[in-house]
Design an enzyme around this catalytic site. Structure first.
Site, mmCIF file in Angstrom:
data_model
loop_
_atom_site.group_PDB
_atom_site.id
_atom_site.type_symbol
_atom_site.label_atom_id
_atom_site.label_comp_id
_atom_site.label_asym_id
_atom_site.label_seq_id
_atom_site.Cartn_x
_atom_site.Cartn_y
_atom_site.Cartn_z
ATOM 1 N N GLY A 23 40.773 49.575 45.789
ATOM 2 C CA GLY A 23 39.422 49.525 46.355
ATOM 3 C C GLY A 23 38.710 50.855 46.467
ATOM 4 O O GLY A 23 37.815 51.011 47.298
ATOM 5 N N ASN A 25 36.597 52.164 44.318
ATOM 6 C CA ASN A 25 35.191 51.946 43.962
ATOM 7 C C ASN A 25 34.458 51.213 45.072
ATOM 8 O O ASN A 25 33.329 51.575 45.428
ATOM 9 C CB ASN A 25 35.083 51.154 42.650
ATOM 10 C CG ASN A 25 35.271 52.037 41.436
ATOM 11 O OD1 ASN A 25 34.381 52.796 41.086
ATOM 12 N ND2 ASN A 25 36.433 51.958 40.821
ATOM 13 N N MET A 103 40.773 41.711 38.590
ATOM 14 C CA MET A 103 41.634 41.581 37.417
ATOM 15 C C MET A 103 41.592 40.199 36.768
ATOM 16 O O MET A 103 42.493 39.844 36.015
ATOM 17 C CB MET A 103 43.078 41.955 37.799
ATOM 18 C CG MET A 103 43.239 43.408 38.238
ATOM 19 S SD MET A 103 42.557 44.594 37.052
ATOM 20 C CE MET A 103 43.786 44.474 35.756
ATOM 21 N N ASN A 120 30.224 45.266 36.089
ATOM 22 C CA ASN A 120 31.626 45.698 36.119
ATOM 23 C C ASN A 120 31.686 47.179 35.783
ATOM 24 O O ASN A 120 30.782 47.717 35.147
ATOM 25 C CB ASN A 120 32.419 44.913 35.071
ATOM 26 C CG ASN A 120 33.892 45.276 35.061
ATOM 27 O OD1 ASN A 120 34.519 45.415 36.120
ATOM 28 N ND2 ASN A 120 34.457 45.448 33.879
ATOM 29 N N HIS A 122 34.209 49.860 33.792
ATOM 30 C CA HIS A 122 35.359 49.900 32.889
ATOM 31 C C HIS A 122 35.768 51.369 32.699
ATOM 32 O O HIS A 122 34.903 52.222 32.448
ATOM 33 C CB HIS A 122 34.993 49.271 31.544
ATOM 34 C CG HIS A 122 36.142 49.246 30.602
ATOM 35 N ND1 HIS A 122 37.187 48.361 30.737
ATOM 36 C CD2 HIS A 122 36.434 50.019 29.530
ATOM 37 C CE1 HIS A 122 38.072 48.591 29.780
ATOM 38 N NE2 HIS A 122 37.646 49.597 29.032
HETATM 39 C C1 GRF Z 1 39.066 51.161 38.263
HETATM 40 O O1 GRF Z 1 39.674 52.233 37.602
HETATM 41 C C2 GRF Z 1 38.135 50.405 37.350
HETATM 42 O O2 GRF Z 1 37.745 51.140 36.246
HETATM 43 C C3 GRF Z 1 38.942 49.237 36.870
HETATM 44 O O3 GRF Z 1 39.829 48.956 37.906
HETATM 45 C C4 GRF Z 1 40.071 50.118 38.687
HETATM 46 C C5 GRF Z 1 39.918 49.732 40.124
HETATM 47 O O4 GRF Z 1 40.285 50.725 41.016
HETATM 48 N N1 GRF Z 1 38.053 48.169 36.491
HETATM 49 P P1 GRF Z 1 39.885 50.606 42.533
HETATM 50 O O5 GRF Z 1 40.482 49.312 43.069
HETATM 51 O O6 GRF Z 1 38.375 50.604 42.618
HETATM 52 O O7 GRF Z 1 40.491 51.796 43.203
#
Ligand code: GRF
Length: 213
Positions: A23, A25, A103, A120, A122
């Site tokens: 989490g 992000n 995921m 999203n 990536h």
């Molecule tokens: C991120 O690196 C993003 O690019 C990918 O999943 C990861 C999630 O990390 N889609 P977090 O849960 O936000 O730490």
């Protein structure tokens, strides 16, 4: 031409965050909303993993956070789960669904209900290295520059119109872990900035092109 409308009539733009992992992000986005950098509020955080860090980070911030079981499929939501996710997001009145390390592949009814309203991030410069562990793919391929891409979600995997990208150098001696950490730093910059623009209604979509106004 599709108009991605931002705040209307003074109503706060509402985000629904979906994630399966730690989490980082989601935390960056929530903090950017709280500080006013992003003119939006996190209306709900949903995870398909009951113990995911993203739920913990949301709760620490006093945000509504729920686990919704994904059903019996491995990489998608099954039909009942898909309906439950849609219901929860609609009840929270979200304007934009933000995938932050979610995921599972979203398809069909979900994308119809939230057409042009799912984004999203990536961890590579799409269209290079779609799919899982993109930073490892980039390292193994030997590229000198990679980065992070924010895109709309369509029926494909990492194929929707690109909204923003931020580059990251691949440095001598990088491991998968050091490169991933550098990409995640870039994500925490580009994702909130892009969501802010979406919330302001500053992004227009014309086919595959996105126009920042
Ligand atoms: C991120 O690196 C993003 O690019 C990918 O999943 C990861 C999630 O990390 N889609 P977090 O849960 O936000 O730490």
């Amino acid at each position: 031409m599709v108009d991605v409308r931002g705040m209307s009539g003074g109503k706060q733009f509402r985000l629904g965050l979906l994630g399966s992992g730690k989490g980082s992000n989601a935390a960056a986005i929530a903090d950017a909303c709280a500080s006013g950098q992003v003119p939006a509020q996190v209306a709900i955080v949903i995870s398909d993993e009951a113990e995911a860090g993203i739920l913990q980070r949301a709760r620490e911030r006093g945000l509504p956070a729920v686990f919704i079981a994904p059903g019996k499929l491995r990489v998608k939501l099954d039909e009942a789960a898909g309906a439950a996710y849609i219901r929860a997001l609609q009840e929270a009145q979200v304007d934009l669904v933000v995938l932050a390390g979610f995921m599972r592949i979203l398809k069909g009814e979900f994308l119809r209900v939230f057409a042009q309203r799912v984004v999203n991030i990536h961890p590579a410069l799409l269209p290079a290295f779609p799919g899982l562990e993109a930073w490892k793919q980039a390292l193994e391929y030997g590229v000198k520059v990679t980065g992070a891409t924010v895109h709309f979600v369509d029926e494909g995997v990492d194929t929707g119109p690109i909204i923003a990208q931020r580059t990251v150098p691949v440095l001598p001696g990088d491991t998968a872990a050091t490169l991933h950490a550098r990409i995640q730093e870039a994500e925490r910059v580009v994702y909130p900035a892009t969501i802010a623009a979406l919330a302001r209604g500053a992004i227009r979509v014309e086919g595959r092109q996105t126009v920042w106004q």
